[in-house]
Design an enzyme around this catalytic site. Sequence first.
Site, PDB file in Angstrom:
ATOM      1  NE  ARG A  18      -2.044  -1.545   3.415  1.00 45.30           N
ATOM      2  CZ  ARG A  18      -2.333  -1.383   4.697  1.00 45.30           C
ATOM      3  NH1 ARG A  18      -3.458  -0.813   5.060  1.00 45.30           N
ATOM      4  NH2 ARG A  18      -1.522  -1.812   5.628  1.00 45.30           N
ATOM      5  CG  ASN A  36      -3.835  -4.517   3.257  1.00 48.96           C
ATOM      6  OD1 ASN A  36      -3.245  -4.507   2.181  1.00 48.96           O
ATOM      7  ND2 ASN A  36      -3.190  -4.474   4.414  1.00 48.96           N
TER       8      ASN A  36
END
Length: 91
Positions: A18, A36
């Site tokens: 990320r 996520n």
Amino acid sequence: MKRVHVRIHGQVQGVWFRGWTVDAASQRGLHGWVRNVHDGTVEAVFAGDDAKVDEMVERCHEGPPAARVSKVDVSEAEAPVETGFHQAASV
């Protein structure tokens, strides 16, 4: 403006995917988000210049050094509500 939803499969959580995505998308001037997902995937929405979006999708096939990407699914997406690129809450 091109807009895509991407779902990245493989060893992609717990490997800074990320954070890497925020950096890479921001450097390309893209808008959207990354997060996520409870099933172990990472999903993102990229919006911006067609070539920059395509480049970012290609980069997602590799990800950061610790990631092991097995598959990337791409579909059309709605435009992000916010400008800029950020990390969203996990779902």
